[in-house]
Structure formats: C-alpha cells, structure tokens
Design an enzyme around this catalytic site. Structure first.
Site, short mmCIF file in Angstrom:
data_model
loop_
_atom_site.label_atom_id
_atom_site.label_comp_id
_atom_site.label_asym_id
_atom_site.label_seq_id
_atom_site.Cartn_x
_atom_site.Cartn_y
_atom_site.Cartn_z
N SER A 140 1.00 -1.13 -0.02
CA SER A 140 0.07 0.07 -0.08
C SER A 140 1.09 1.28 0.21
CB SER A 140 -1.15 -0.04 1.02
OG SER A 140 -1.08 1.55 1.37
N TYR A 153 -1.50 -0.85 10.04
CA TYR A 153 -1.91 -2.07 8.65
C TYR A 153 -0.24 -0.77 7.92
CZ TYR A 153 -3.56 -1.70 3.70
OH TYR A 153 -4.03 -1.98 3.00
#
Length: 244
Positions: A140, A153
């Site tokens: 990401s 995350y």
C-alpha cells in the site's frame, strides 16, 4: 475446452481488487484459482463471471495464515490445471486506529492475514511455481504516506515490501519475477468502508490527477507484471496517481 497453458492463483480473489484481477487474468487466457476465506457466494460469483465470459476458473477456500491450507491451495491448483505460473496476493484486511488505542488482538489478526499470509503464500510459491512465473504481492502507498491511524496496517505492508525485495534476490537463476504492487486510495469496499464523505473527497483530491484510483487502474499493472513485464523484478510499484 483446452486447458490454458498458464495458471494463476489469486488470493482474496472475490474482493474489491481481487475479483477484477481474476477476471483480467482469465481474459488474458490464464486458468485462475480464486482463493478466498469468507463468502463462498462471492467466490462462486467470480468463477461464474469468468466462465460465462469463456474463461477457466475454480474457487478454493482456506485460511492463508494456516500452513496446511496454503499447501492445499497449491495442491488443488496443480491437481486441476497441472501447475502454477502466477500468484497474486491481493488478500488483506485494514483496521485503523491510533497506536495508543489500537487493540492488540486486531493487530495480531491483521498481521496474520496481511503479513503471515503473504509470507506463507510466497514461500509455497517459491517451492511450486514453474520457471517463467511471477509472484505479485500487494502492499500500500500508506507505507510511505505515514497517515495517522494507519500505523499498524502500514507496518504489515512494510513487511510485505521487505519480504518481496529479498525474495526476488533469493530466486536468482530461477526466471521467476517477484514484485509488490502498492495502490494508493482506490475505490474499493475495503477503502470506502466507514469513511465519511469529506475524508473520501479529501483523499480523492490529493493526487495530481485529482481522483481516486479504480480497480481497473491496478489490474492493468498486474496483467503486465503477470505477462510481458519480465524485466521488472524486485520492485515496489506505486499505483497512486502521483500522490507521493
């Protein structure tokens, strides 16, 4: 119908990015194994979409954090289609909170899916993938954006980046490429869930292209890396419209 010569496994293959990846790879002529852990109905919908378009697909359920389930996933792919050439790790969960209030059980759950799952699938890929193959992990853009509440995350995805870069070098001489695709804000259910509209609008305005990404923006890169992109290896490729 003739069995396709190349075979792909797509983890999270019924999800917001996973399903478009499944359909695109199938359209490119690969037999696709849709690996899923949640809704059987959604997984079968992905398989049906492929077969109705003239492609080849099957669904296999399992827990990517479980070694035996990951081995069985590859066993079933080999039994159905004779081997594995491309593996795309789109499976992932995203739980957001400041570090001070982040629940450790949520952290462990996210590590199990995002990092342990990617590690186990990557390890099995190394053991099974045929020469000329490709492994595509998913990270990401938040790893480098350092957005508040994304710490846990981003930590799991930073681990994916490191794993990918090292693994590409460990596979010297194998003719197998290993890369990470790192999307930015992309209009999927995982991204949109729980976000107020003003937050979505702000994130959409951040890239110079002034829009959210779409799953198709991501699948174009996946299709390239899974097919003709043989000279791209050991890279983290950001698909984010220039946000950073």
């Amino acid at each position: 119908m003739t069995t396709p010569s190349r075979v792909a496994i797509v983890t999270g293959g019924s999800g917001g990015i996973g399903r478009p990846v499944v359909e695109r790879l199938a359209a490119d002529g690969l037999a696709v194994v849709v690996a899923y852990s949640g809704s059987e109905e959604r997984a079968q919908e992905a398989v049906t979409a492929v077969t109705e378009a003239g492609g080849t697909a099957t669904a296999v359920r399992g827990d990517l954090g479980d070694e035996a389930d990951v081995a069985r996933l590859f066993d079933e792919a080999e039994a159905a289609y004779g081997g594995v050439d491309v593996v795309v790790n789109t499976a992932g969960i995203m739980l957001l909170s400041p570090i001070a209030s982040f629940d450790v059980d949520d952290f462990d759950r996210m590590v199990r899916t995002n990092l342990r799952g990617t590690f186990l699938v990557s390890r099995e890929t190394v053991r099974r993938v045929r020469d000329g193959g490709a492994l595509l992990n998913f990270s990401s853009s938040v790893v480098k954006l350092a957005l508040p509440e994304y710490s846990a995350y981003a930590a799991t995805k930073g681990g994916v980046d490191a794993l990918t870069l090292v693994l590409a070098r460990e596979l010297r001489g194998r003719d197998v490429t290993v890369n990470t695709v790192a999307p930015g804000p992309t209009a999927t259910p995982l991204f949109l869930d729980g976000k107020p509209q003003d937050v979505v609008d702000r994130l959409a305005a951040a890239p110079p292209l002034e829009r959210l990404g779409t799953p198709d923006d991501v699948t174009e890169l996946v299709a390239f890396l899974a097919g003709p992109g043989r000279w791209v290896n050991g890279q983290v490729l950001y698909v984010n419209g220039g946000i950073a």
